[in-house]
Design a protein around this motif. Structure first.
Motif, mmCIF file in Angstrom:
data_model
loop_
_atom_site.group_PDB
_atom_site.id
_atom_site.type_symbol
_atom_site.label_atom_id
_atom_site.label_comp_id
_atom_site.label_asym_id
_atom_site.label_seq_id
_atom_site.Cartn_x
_atom_site.Cartn_y
_atom_site.Cartn_z
ATOM 1 N N LEU A 79 0.808 -1.268 -0.102
ATOM 2 C CA LEU A 79 -0.010 0.138 0.202
ATOM 3 C C LEU A 79 1.061 1.389 0.216
ATOM 4 C CD1 LEU A 79 -2.893 -0.953 2.698
ATOM 5 C CD2 LEU A 79 -2.939 -0.988 -0.075
ATOM 6 N N MET A 80 1.778 1.529 0.863
ATOM 7 C CA MET A 80 2.450 2.633 0.906
ATOM 8 C C MET A 80 3.826 2.295 1.720
ATOM 9 S SD MET A 80 -0.546 5.058 2.653
ATOM 10 C CE MET A 80 0.093 6.886 1.878
ATOM 11 N N HIS A 81 4.783 3.390 1.650
ATOM 12 C CA HIS A 81 5.803 3.532 2.494
ATOM 13 C C HIS A 81 5.670 4.197 3.826
ATOM 14 C CE1 HIS A 81 8.202 2.269 -1.098
ATOM 15 N NE2 HIS A 81 7.804 3.564 -1.564
ATOM 16 N N MET A 82 6.480 3.920 4.999
ATOM 17 C CA MET A 82 6.238 4.541 6.061
ATOM 18 C C MET A 82 7.740 5.031 6.240
ATOM 19 S SD MET A 82 3.467 5.152 7.985
ATOM 20 C CE MET A 82 4.297 4.804 9.684
ATOM 21 N N HIS A 83 7.800 6.246 6.900
ATOM 22 C CA HIS A 83 8.957 6.728 7.481
ATOM 23 C C HIS A 83 9.163 7.149 8.975
ATOM 24 C CE1 HIS A 83 9.873 8.769 3.140
ATOM 25 N NE2 HIS A 83 9.805 7.127 3.080
ATOM 26 N N SER A 84 10.143 6.816 9.575
ATOM 27 C CA SER A 84 10.196 7.301 10.914
ATOM 28 C C SER A 84 11.433 8.019 11.078
ATOM 29 C CB SER A 84 10.431 6.061 12.100
ATOM 30 O OG SER A 84 10.582 6.222 13.376
ATOM 31 N N LEU A 85 10.975 9.406 11.638
ATOM 32 C CA LEU A 85 12.211 10.502 11.511
ATOM 33 C C LEU A 85 12.634 10.895 12.752
ATOM 34 C CD1 LEU A 85 10.442 10.857 8.443
ATOM 35 C CD2 LEU A 85 12.261 12.433 8.422
ATOM 36 N N ILE A 86 13.832 11.288 12.966
ATOM 37 C CA ILE A 86 14.263 11.852 14.196
ATOM 38 C C ILE A 86 14.990 12.965 13.941
ATOM 39 C CG2 ILE A 86 15.656 11.716 16.255
ATOM 40 C CD1 ILE A 86 15.219 8.756 16.510
ATOM 41 N N VAL A 87 14.847 14.240 14.133
ATOM 42 C CA VAL A 87 15.333 15.509 13.515
ATOM 43 C C VAL A 87 15.883 16.337 14.942
ATOM 44 C CG1 VAL A 87 14.924 17.647 12.167
ATOM 45 C CG2 VAL A 87 13.696 15.575 11.549
ATOM 46 N N ASP A 88 16.985 16.540 14.646
ATOM 47 C CA ASP A 88 17.621 17.472 15.509
ATOM 48 C C ASP A 88 17.894 18.849 14.961
ATOM 49 O OD1 ASP A 88 18.781 15.756 17.808
ATOM 50 O OD2 ASP A 88 19.583 14.711 15.943
ATOM 51 N N ARG B 13 -5.279 11.989 11.650
ATOM 52 C CA ARG B 13 -5.332 11.867 13.144
ATOM 53 C C ARG B 13 -5.694 10.466 13.410
ATOM 54 N NH1 ARG B 13 -8.966 15.675 15.989
ATOM 55 N NH2 ARG B 13 -10.212 15.358 14.245
ATOM 56 N N ASN B 14 -5.357 9.859 14.342
ATOM 57 C CA ASN B 14 -5.651 8.701 15.121
ATOM 58 C C ASN B 14 -7.319 8.901 15.399
ATOM 59 O OD1 ASN B 14 -5.915 6.089 16.192
ATOM 60 N ND2 ASN B 14 -5.490 6.880 18.064
ATOM 61 N N ALA B 15 -7.763 9.988 15.895
ATOM 62 C CA ALA B 15 -9.162 10.449 16.452
ATOM 63 C C ALA B 15 -10.012 10.343 15.065
ATOM 64 C CB ALA B 15 -8.895 12.011 16.754
ATOM 65 N N GLU B 16 -9.631 10.396 13.984
ATOM 66 C CA GLU B 16 -10.461 10.119 12.842
ATOM 67 C C GLU B 16 -10.517 8.734 12.271
ATOM 68 O OE1 GLU B 16 -9.547 14.381 10.548
ATOM 69 O OE2 GLU B 16 -8.178 12.661 10.117
ATOM 70 N N HIS B 17 -9.810 7.837 12.957
ATOM 71 C CA HIS B 17 -9.646 6.429 12.978
ATOM 72 C C HIS B 17 -8.846 6.217 11.720
ATOM 73 C CE1 HIS B 17 -12.663 4.703 15.814
ATOM 74 N NE2 HIS B 17 -12.463 5.747 16.031
ATOM 75 N N ILE B 18 -7.918 6.930 11.350
ATOM 76 C CA ILE B 18 -6.848 6.867 10.403
ATOM 77 C C ILE B 18 -5.822 6.371 11.104
ATOM 78 C CG2 ILE B 18 -5.378 7.863 8.352
ATOM 79 C CD1 ILE B 18 -7.785 9.747 8.098
ATOM 80 N N ARG B 19 -5.449 4.994 11.569
ATOM 81 C CA ARG B 19 -4.322 4.461 12.169
ATOM 82 C C ARG B 19 -3.423 3.830 11.462
ATOM 83 N NH1 ARG B 19 -9.023 1.997 15.902
ATOM 84 N NH2 ARG B 19 -9.566 1.628 13.779
ATOM 85 N N SER B 20 -3.458 3.650 9.932
ATOM 86 C CA SER B 20 -2.728 2.759 9.331
ATOM 87 C C SER B 20 -2.764 3.324 7.973
ATOM 88 C CB SER B 20 -3.284 1.372 9.201
ATOM 89 O OG SER B 20 -4.500 1.380 8.843
ATOM 90 N N THR B 21 -1.913 2.589 7.028
ATOM 91 C CA THR B 21 -1.602 2.849 5.711
ATOM 92 C C THR B 21 -2.811 2.503 5.137
ATOM 93 O OG1 THR B 21 -0.290 0.745 5.204
ATOM 94 C CG2 THR B 21 0.945 2.910 5.869
ATOM 95 N N ALA B 22 -3.376 1.425 5.397
ATOM 96 C CA ALA B 22 -5.031 0.866 4.890
ATOM 97 C C ALA B 22 -5.862 1.808 5.087
ATOM 98 C CB ALA B 22 -5.290 -0.350 5.341
ATOM 99 N N GLU B 23 -5.981 2.527 6.133
ATOM 100 C CA GLU B 23 -7.036 3.451 6.194
ATOM 101 C C GLU B 23 -6.536 4.866 5.419
ATOM 102 O OE1 GLU B 23 -8.381 2.022 10.729
ATOM 103 O OE2 GLU B 23 -6.374 2.666 10.358
ATOM 104 N N VAL B 24 -5.395 5.082 5.435
ATOM 105 C CA VAL B 24 -5.016 6.197 4.594
ATOM 106 C C VAL B 24 -5.673 6.177 3.218
ATOM 107 C CG1 VAL B 24 -3.100 7.802 3.615
ATOM 108 C CG2 VAL B 24 -3.152 7.169 5.948
ATOM 109 N N MET B 25 -5.217 4.671 2.641
ATOM 110 C CA MET B 25 -5.758 4.485 1.165
ATOM 111 C C MET B 25 -7.208 4.596 0.968
ATOM 112 S SD MET B 25 -2.820 4.752 -0.036
ATOM 113 C CE MET B 25 -3.640 4.737 -1.695
#
Length: 338
Positions: free
Chosen positions: A218-227, A251-263
């Motif tokens: 479905l999608m790529h995910m990125h986890s970023l740490i920015v100094d 937002r998780n509050a919108e029940h968009i918790r995953s790439t599946a829900e984004v799509m």
């Protein structure tokens, strides 16, 4: 001013989307697309009224009822600029074989090495650097996603360094040839190519990336740490992302918790092919400790670069107002409209 005449070489995942996007631009005309052989995508192009040009002979097209407009050279005779959407390395070959001898401007994709173009390109980061260039490389989907969110952070707060992990989809949804299907595969190259690629657009950003492939399409995910160079609050970062074009805060509050829900969200927005052009950042995934920023973002690998290809066409043809180009492209494709 006459409309820009555009040809699309390669009618696959990116090419078919670029062709449709070009057709939506009031200042562009889609002259046609190329194909190697007959398939369902070519059949759909025919039904859309798109002119088709052959890369490797017309026999396969003719026996399936496709009338071609000629070979690729015939297409090139009629265009101002080509968007090359062929698989990696083929774009460079096409440049040497077709575009350079015929002095045709061309836009390339991120699978090509940076030196295929006169500039690597993300519209909101370095539009002006690509003005009037003959050859522009739109960077990869992952690099585009990193640049879109890092650029405003660097501009407002400054960046000392970035550490990012790419969690990459295994294959596109239609792809039956690639994997993995039951494994997590680390990229055993440090840094992964994404960090150096970001620096072709944002040369002053110190970034180190790692990557892995996982069994999803479905999608790529990125986890970023920015100094950062300056302190910022979570609220300030959230506000910055909300105000930055081509970023969508979900937002998780919108029940968009995953790439599946984004799509699924993209589908419900009525997007063609269910595309999510914006980079999606989770509101609840943003955290700040002093000058250290953490966030998660999702990238739709099939569509985020389509916007950049359209803006790159205008830049190559000398359209000077990058902000205006971005607005025109966004409006035509419904970006950030909801």
């Amino acid at each position: 001013m006459e409309n820009i005449k555009v040809g699309v070489v390669g009618y696959g995942t990116i090419g078919k989307r670029v062709a449709d996007a070009v057709s939506l631009q009031k200042d562009m005309e889609l002259v046609g697309v190329t194909g190697h052989s007959y398939n369902y995508k070519i059949e759909i192009a025919k039904k859309k009224g798109i002119k088709i040009f052959a890369m490797d002979g017309i026999e396969d097209f003719a026996k399936n009822g496709i009338k071609v407009g000629g070979d690729v050279n015939k297409l090139l005779e009629q265009v101002d600029v080509v968007v090359d959407c062929t698989p990696k390395k083929i774009g460079r070959e096409n440049k040497e074989k077709y575009y350079l001898p015929q002095k045709i401007k061309a836009i390339f994709q991120g699978g090509e090495k940076p030196d295929v173009g006169d500039a690597s390109f993300v519209a909101q980061c370095n539009y002006d650097q690509a003005l009037n260039k003959d050859y522009i490389r739109v960077v990869s989907c992952n690099t585009t996603g990193l640049c879109r969110t890092l650029y405003p952070i660097n501009k407002k707060f400054g960046i000392e360094s970035v550490h990012a992990t790419m969690v990459r989809r295994a294959a596109d949804p239609w792809d039956i040839y690639h994997g993995p299907i039951n494994a997590v595969v680390p990229v055993l190259e440090l840094p992964s190519h994404h960090g150096p690629d970001v620096q072709t657009v944002l040369p002053d950003v110190d970034i180190f990336t790692t990557a892995m492939s996982v069994p999803t399409t479905l999608m790529h995910m990125h986890s970023l740490i920015v100094d950062m160079k300056k302190e910022a609050s979570t609220e300030e970062i959230l506000d910055l992302f909300k105000k930055t074009t081509r970023i969508r805060v979900v937002r998780n509050a919108e029940h968009i918790r995953s790439t599946a829900e984004v799509m699924e969200f993209a589908n419900d927005l009525g997007r063609s092919r269910g595309d999510m052009f914006e980079i999606c950042v989770w509101e609840e995934g943003i955290g700040v400790e002093g000058k250290k920023l953490f966030y998660l973002q999702a990238i739709h690998q099939e569509s985020d670069v389509i916007l950049e290809n359209i803006d790159a066409i205008r830049a190559a043809m000398g359209f000077k107002d990058g902000k205006k180009s971005i607005e025109m492209t966004n409006k035509s494709l419904g970006v950030n409209s909801f």
